[in-house]
Design a protein around this motif. Sequence first.
Motif, mmCIF file in Angstrom:
data_model
loop_
_atom_site.group_PDB
_atom_site.id
_atom_site.type_symbol
_atom_site.label_atom_id
_atom_site.label_comp_id
_atom_site.label_asym_id
_atom_site.label_seq_id
_atom_site.Cartn_x
_atom_site.Cartn_y
_atom_site.Cartn_z
ATOM 1 N N ILE A 10 0.828 -49.579 2.370
ATOM 2 C CA ILE A 10 0.474 -48.204 1.990
ATOM 3 C C ILE A 10 -0.905 -47.864 2.538
ATOM 4 O O ILE A 10 -1.113 -46.778 3.085
ATOM 5 C CB ILE A 10 0.521 -48.020 0.459
ATOM 6 N N ARG A 11 -1.847 -48.790 2.408
ATOM 7 C CA ARG A 11 -3.205 -48.555 2.909
ATOM 8 C C ARG A 11 -3.193 -48.235 4.399
ATOM 9 O O ARG A 11 -3.999 -47.445 4.889
ATOM 10 C CB ARG A 11 -4.079 -49.780 2.637
ATOM 11 N N GLY A 12 -2.252 -48.809 5.145
ATOM 12 C CA GLY A 12 -2.148 -48.552 6.580
ATOM 13 C C GLY A 12 -1.749 -47.135 6.928
ATOM 14 O O GLY A 12 -1.977 -46.678 8.038
ATOM 15 N N ARG A 13 -1.146 -46.425 5.977
ATOM 16 C CA ARG A 13 -0.749 -45.037 6.232
ATOM 17 C C ARG A 13 -1.447 -44.064 5.290
ATOM 18 O O ARG A 13 -1.045 -42.914 5.160
ATOM 19 C CB ARG A 13 0.769 -44.894 6.138
ATOM 20 N N ASP A 14 -2.494 -44.538 4.645
ATOM 21 C CA ASP A 14 -3.238 -43.737 3.675
ATOM 22 C C ASP A 14 -4.462 -43.131 4.362
ATOM 23 O O ASP A 14 -5.540 -43.712 4.361
ATOM 24 C CB ASP A 14 -3.645 -44.622 2.496
ATOM 25 N N PHE A 15 -4.278 -41.967 4.959
ATOM 26 C CA PHE A 15 -5.349 -41.325 5.712
ATOM 27 C C PHE A 15 -6.289 -40.508 4.827
ATOM 28 O O PHE A 15 -7.426 -40.257 5.196
ATOM 29 C CB PHE A 15 -4.750 -40.412 6.796
ATOM 30 N N PHE A 16 -5.800 -40.100 3.656
ATOM 31 C CA PHE A 16 -6.578 -39.281 2.722
ATOM 32 C C PHE A 16 -6.418 -39.895 1.334
ATOM 33 O O PHE A 16 -5.620 -39.419 0.532
ATOM 34 C CB PHE A 16 -6.079 -37.829 2.746
ATOM 35 N N ALA A 33 4.077 -45.932 -7.979
ATOM 36 C CA ALA A 33 5.206 -46.860 -8.102
ATOM 37 C C ALA A 33 4.722 -48.306 -8.131
ATOM 38 O O ALA A 33 5.226 -49.129 -8.910
ATOM 39 C CB ALA A 33 6.194 -46.646 -6.967
ATOM 40 N N VAL A 34 3.736 -48.624 -7.301
ATOM 41 C CA VAL A 34 3.171 -49.988 -7.296
ATOM 42 C C VAL A 34 2.522 -50.291 -8.648
ATOM 43 O O VAL A 34 2.727 -51.358 -9.227
ATOM 44 C CB VAL A 34 2.156 -50.168 -6.143
ATOM 45 N N ALA A 35 1.754 -49.348 -9.158
ATOM 46 C CA ALA A 35 1.082 -49.559 -10.451
ATOM 47 C C ALA A 35 2.108 -49.743 -11.559
ATOM 48 O O ALA A 35 1.953 -50.635 -12.418
ATOM 49 C CB ALA A 35 0.160 -48.383 -10.754
ATOM 50 N N ALA A 36 3.162 -48.951 -11.552
ATOM 51 C CA ALA A 36 4.201 -49.081 -12.580
ATOM 52 C C ALA A 36 4.892 -50.436 -12.494
ATOM 53 O O ALA A 36 5.166 -51.072 -13.523
ATOM 54 C CB ALA A 36 5.218 -47.949 -12.439
ATOM 55 N N ALA A 37 5.145 -50.909 -11.275
ATOM 56 C CA ALA A 37 5.782 -52.217 -11.101
ATOM 57 C C ALA A 37 4.865 -53.333 -11.587
ATOM 58 O O ALA A 37 5.328 -54.314 -12.177
ATOM 59 C CB ALA A 37 6.154 -52.430 -9.637
ATOM 60 N N ALA A 38 3.558 -53.195 -11.367
ATOM 61 C CA ALA A 38 2.606 -54.215 -11.831
ATOM 62 C C ALA A 38 2.567 -54.254 -13.349
ATOM 63 O O ALA A 38 2.528 -55.334 -13.949
ATOM 64 C CB ALA A 38 1.216 -53.939 -11.268
ATOM 65 N N GLU A 72 -5.093 -42.388 -7.077
ATOM 66 C CA GLU A 72 -4.101 -43.399 -7.452
ATOM 67 C C GLU A 72 -4.280 -44.707 -6.684
ATOM 68 O O GLU A 72 -3.834 -45.755 -7.138
ATOM 69 C CB GLU A 72 -2.681 -42.857 -7.222
ATOM 70 N N ALA A 73 -4.931 -44.665 -5.534
ATOM 71 C CA ALA A 73 -5.127 -45.881 -4.730
ATOM 72 C C ALA A 73 -5.963 -46.889 -5.498
ATOM 73 O O ALA A 73 -5.582 -48.063 -5.616
ATOM 74 C CB ALA A 73 -5.797 -45.535 -3.403
ATOM 75 N N ALA A 112 -1.480 -36.999 1.265
ATOM 76 C CA ALA A 112 -2.082 -37.699 0.127
ATOM 77 C C ALA A 112 -1.091 -37.801 -1.030
ATOM 78 O O ALA A 112 -1.001 -38.845 -1.685
ATOM 79 C CB ALA A 112 -3.359 -36.995 -0.319
ATOM 80 N N GLU A 113 -0.330 -36.756 -1.288
ATOM 81 C CA GLU A 113 0.638 -36.791 -2.383
ATOM 82 C C GLU A 113 1.744 -37.805 -2.115
ATOM 83 O O GLU A 113 2.192 -38.494 -3.028
ATOM 84 C CB GLU A 113 1.234 -35.408 -2.634
ATOM 85 N N ALA A 114 2.161 -37.923 -0.869
ATOM 86 C CA ALA A 114 3.206 -38.893 -0.532
ATOM 87 C C ALA A 114 2.741 -40.316 -0.813
ATOM 88 O O ALA A 114 3.473 -41.105 -1.421
ATOM 89 C CB ALA A 114 3.613 -38.745 0.936
ATOM 90 N N VAL A 115 1.524 -40.656 -0.415
ATOM 91 C CA VAL A 115 1.047 -42.017 -0.683
ATOM 92 C C VAL A 115 0.675 -42.180 -2.150
ATOM 93 O O VAL A 115 0.787 -43.281 -2.692
ATOM 94 C CB VAL A 115 -0.098 -42.464 0.252
ATOM 95 N N ALA A 116 0.254 -41.111 -2.813
ATOM 96 C CA ALA A 116 -0.059 -41.199 -4.244
ATOM 97 C C ALA A 116 1.188 -41.620 -5.021
ATOM 98 O O ALA A 116 1.112 -42.452 -5.933
ATOM 99 C CB ALA A 116 -0.596 -39.871 -4.762
ATOM 100 N N ALA A 117 2.339 -41.076 -4.646
ATOM 101 C CA ALA A 117 3.594 -41.458 -5.306
ATOM 102 C C ALA A 117 3.886 -42.939 -5.080
ATOM 103 O O ALA A 117 4.335 -43.643 -6.000
ATOM 104 C CB ALA A 117 4.737 -40.594 -4.785
#
Length: 156
Positions: free
Chosen positions: A127-133, A97-102, A137-138, A88-93
Amino acid sequence: MPRLKWVFLLYRLPRTPSTPRIALWRGLRRLGSVQLADGLVALPLDARTKEQLEWLADEVVEAGGEASIWIAEAGSAAQERALAGRMAEAVAAEYRAVAAAAVAARSSSPSARRRTLRRLRRELRAIRGRDFFPPPEAAEARRVVEALAEAMEATA
Protein backbone atom coordinates in the motif's frame (compact mmCIF):
# COMPACT_ATOMS: atom_id res chain seq x y z
CA MET A 1 2.44 27.03 -5.42
CA PRO A 2 3.26 25.08 -8.61
CA ARG A 3 0.87 22.39 -9.68
CA LEU A 4 1.76 18.75 -9.53
CA LYS A 5 2.54 17.09 -12.85
CA TRP A 6 0.72 13.90 -13.76
CA VAL A 7 1.48 11.03 -16.12
CA PHE A 8 -1.52 9.69 -18.03
CA LEU A 9 -1.92 6.40 -19.83
CA LEU A 10 -4.48 6.50 -22.60
CA TYR A 11 -5.21 3.01 -23.90
CA ARG A 12 -7.58 0.82 -25.86
CA LEU A 13 -7.46 -2.97 -25.78
CA PRO A 14 -9.46 -5.52 -27.77
CA ARG A 15 -12.21 -7.19 -25.71
CA THR A 16 -10.88 -10.65 -26.46
CA PRO A 17 -8.83 -12.31 -25.29
CA SER A 18 -9.50 -11.01 -21.79
CA THR A 19 -6.11 -11.99 -20.33
CA PRO A 20 -4.29 -8.77 -21.41
CA ARG A 21 -7.16 -6.64 -20.02
CA ILE A 22 -6.98 -8.44 -16.68
CA ALA A 23 -3.18 -8.14 -16.56
CA LEU A 24 -3.42 -4.42 -17.32
CA TRP A 25 -6.11 -3.91 -14.66
CA ARG A 26 -3.96 -5.71 -12.07
CA GLY A 27 -0.90 -3.68 -13.01
CA LEU A 28 -2.80 -0.39 -12.77
CA ARG A 29 -4.27 -1.39 -9.41
CA ARG A 30 -0.83 -2.38 -8.08
CA LEU A 31 0.48 1.06 -9.06
CA GLY A 32 -2.44 2.86 -7.42
CA SER A 33 -3.53 4.67 -10.56
CA VAL A 34 -6.79 6.56 -10.64
CA GLN A 35 -9.25 5.83 -13.45
CA LEU A 36 -10.34 9.13 -15.00
CA ALA A 37 -12.43 7.69 -17.83
CA ASP A 38 -12.71 4.46 -19.76
CA GLY A 39 -9.18 3.84 -21.04
CA LEU A 40 -7.60 6.79 -19.21
CA VAL A 41 -5.65 6.52 -15.95
CA ALA A 42 -3.35 8.90 -14.09
CA LEU A 43 -0.55 8.86 -11.55
CA PRO A 44 1.55 11.65 -10.06
CA LEU A 45 4.59 12.10 -12.30
CA ASP A 46 7.95 10.81 -11.17
CA ALA A 47 10.55 8.65 -12.90
CA ARG A 48 9.12 5.42 -11.43
CA THR A 49 5.47 6.03 -12.30
CA LYS A 50 6.30 7.18 -15.82
CA GLU A 51 8.47 4.14 -16.45
CA GLN A 52 5.88 1.75 -15.05
CA LEU A 53 3.10 3.23 -17.19
CA GLU A 54 5.42 3.03 -20.22
CA TRP A 55 5.89 -0.69 -19.54
CA LEU A 56 2.12 -1.17 -19.30
CA ALA A 57 1.68 0.81 -22.53
CA ASP A 58 4.16 -1.53 -24.24
CA GLU A 59 2.16 -4.53 -22.99
CA VAL A 60 -1.05 -3.01 -24.37
CA VAL A 61 0.55 -2.57 -27.81
CA GLU A 62 1.98 -6.11 -27.71
CA ALA A 63 -1.54 -7.39 -26.99
CA GLY A 64 -2.85 -5.69 -30.13
CA GLY A 65 -4.12 -2.52 -28.52
CA GLU A 66 -3.24 1.16 -28.68
CA ALA A 67 -1.57 3.16 -25.90
CA SER A 68 0.06 6.51 -25.36
CA ILE A 69 1.64 8.31 -22.43
CA TRP A 70 0.86 11.95 -21.69
CA ILE A 71 2.34 14.39 -19.18
CA ALA A 72 -0.01 17.09 -17.93
CA GLU A 73 -1.12 19.14 -14.97
CA ALA A 74 -4.62 19.74 -13.68
CA GLY A 75 -6.41 22.77 -15.05
CA SER A 76 -7.15 24.07 -11.58
CA ALA A 77 -6.11 23.53 -7.98
CA ALA A 78 -9.61 22.20 -7.25
CA GLN A 79 -9.25 19.53 -9.94
CA GLU A 80 -5.86 18.57 -8.57
CA ARG A 81 -7.24 18.30 -5.02
CA ALA A 82 -10.12 16.17 -6.27
CA LEU A 83 -7.78 13.80 -8.08
CA ALA A 84 -5.44 13.53 -5.09
CA GLY A 85 -8.46 13.06 -2.83
CA ARG A 86 -9.71 10.13 -4.90
CA MET A 87 -6.30 8.49 -4.69
CA ALA A 88 -6.01 9.13 -0.94
CA GLU A 89 -9.48 7.71 -0.28
CA ALA A 90 -8.67 4.53 -2.19
CA VAL A 91 -5.58 3.82 -0.10
CA ALA A 92 -7.36 4.96 3.08
CA ALA A 93 -9.87 2.14 2.54
CA GLU A 94 -6.99 -0.32 2.17
CA TYR A 95 -5.36 0.97 5.37
CA ARG A 96 -8.69 0.63 7.22
CA ALA A 97 -8.97 -2.99 6.06
CA VAL A 98 -5.43 -3.73 7.30
CA ALA A 99 -6.18 -2.16 10.68
CA ALA A 100 -9.42 -4.14 11.01
CA ALA A 101 -7.60 -7.38 10.17
CA ALA A 102 -4.93 -6.62 12.79
CA VAL A 103 -7.57 -6.00 15.45
CA ALA A 104 -9.42 -9.21 14.50
CA ALA A 105 -6.18 -11.22 14.62
CA ARG A 106 -5.67 -10.49 18.32
CA SER A 107 -8.23 -13.17 19.18
CA SER A 108 -6.74 -15.87 16.95
CA SER A 109 -4.23 -18.58 17.78
CA PRO A 110 -0.53 -17.66 18.08
CA SER A 111 0.37 -19.33 14.78
CA ALA A 112 -2.52 -17.61 12.99
CA ARG A 113 -1.48 -14.27 14.50
CA ARG A 114 2.08 -14.80 13.27
CA ARG A 115 0.87 -15.55 9.71
CA THR A 116 -1.52 -12.61 9.80
CA LEU A 117 1.20 -10.27 11.04
CA ARG A 118 3.52 -11.28 8.19
CA ARG A 119 0.70 -10.81 5.66
CA LEU A 120 -0.32 -7.44 7.09
CA ARG A 121 3.25 -6.15 7.03
CA ARG A 122 3.50 -7.19 3.35
CA GLU A 123 0.20 -5.46 2.63
CA LEU A 124 1.37 -2.28 4.37
CA ARG A 125 4.54 -2.23 2.23
CA ALA A 126 2.48 -2.74 -0.93
CA ILE A 127 0.00 0.00 0.00
CA ARG A 128 2.83 2.39 0.89
CA GLY A 129 4.19 1.88 -2.65
CA ARG A 130 1.02 3.37 -4.14
CA ASP A 131 0.28 5.88 -1.39
CA PHE A 132 1.10 9.20 -3.04
CA PHE A 133 -1.05 11.33 -0.71
CA PRO A 134 -0.88 9.62 2.72
CA PRO A 135 -4.18 9.76 4.61
CA PRO A 136 -4.41 9.71 8.43
CA GLU A 137 -5.39 6.04 8.23
CA ALA A 138 -1.81 5.16 7.21
CA ALA A 139 -0.35 5.98 10.63
CA GLU A 140 -3.24 4.26 12.39
CA ALA A 141 -2.84 1.05 10.36
CA ARG A 142 0.90 0.96 11.10
CA ARG A 143 0.21 1.57 14.80
CA VAL A 144 -2.37 -1.25 15.02
CA VAL A 145 -0.14 -3.73 13.17
CA GLU A 146 2.81 -2.92 15.42
CA ALA A 147 0.55 -3.23 18.48
CA LEU A 148 -0.29 -6.74 17.27
CA ALA A 149 3.44 -7.50 16.99
CA GLU A 150 4.08 -6.15 20.50
CA ALA A 151 1.21 -8.20 21.92
CA MET A 152 2.69 -11.32 20.34
CA GLU A 153 6.12 -10.57 21.83
CA ALA A 154 4.59 -10.03 25.25
CA THR A 155 2.93 -13.45 25.19
CA ALA A 156 5.95 -15.26 23.74
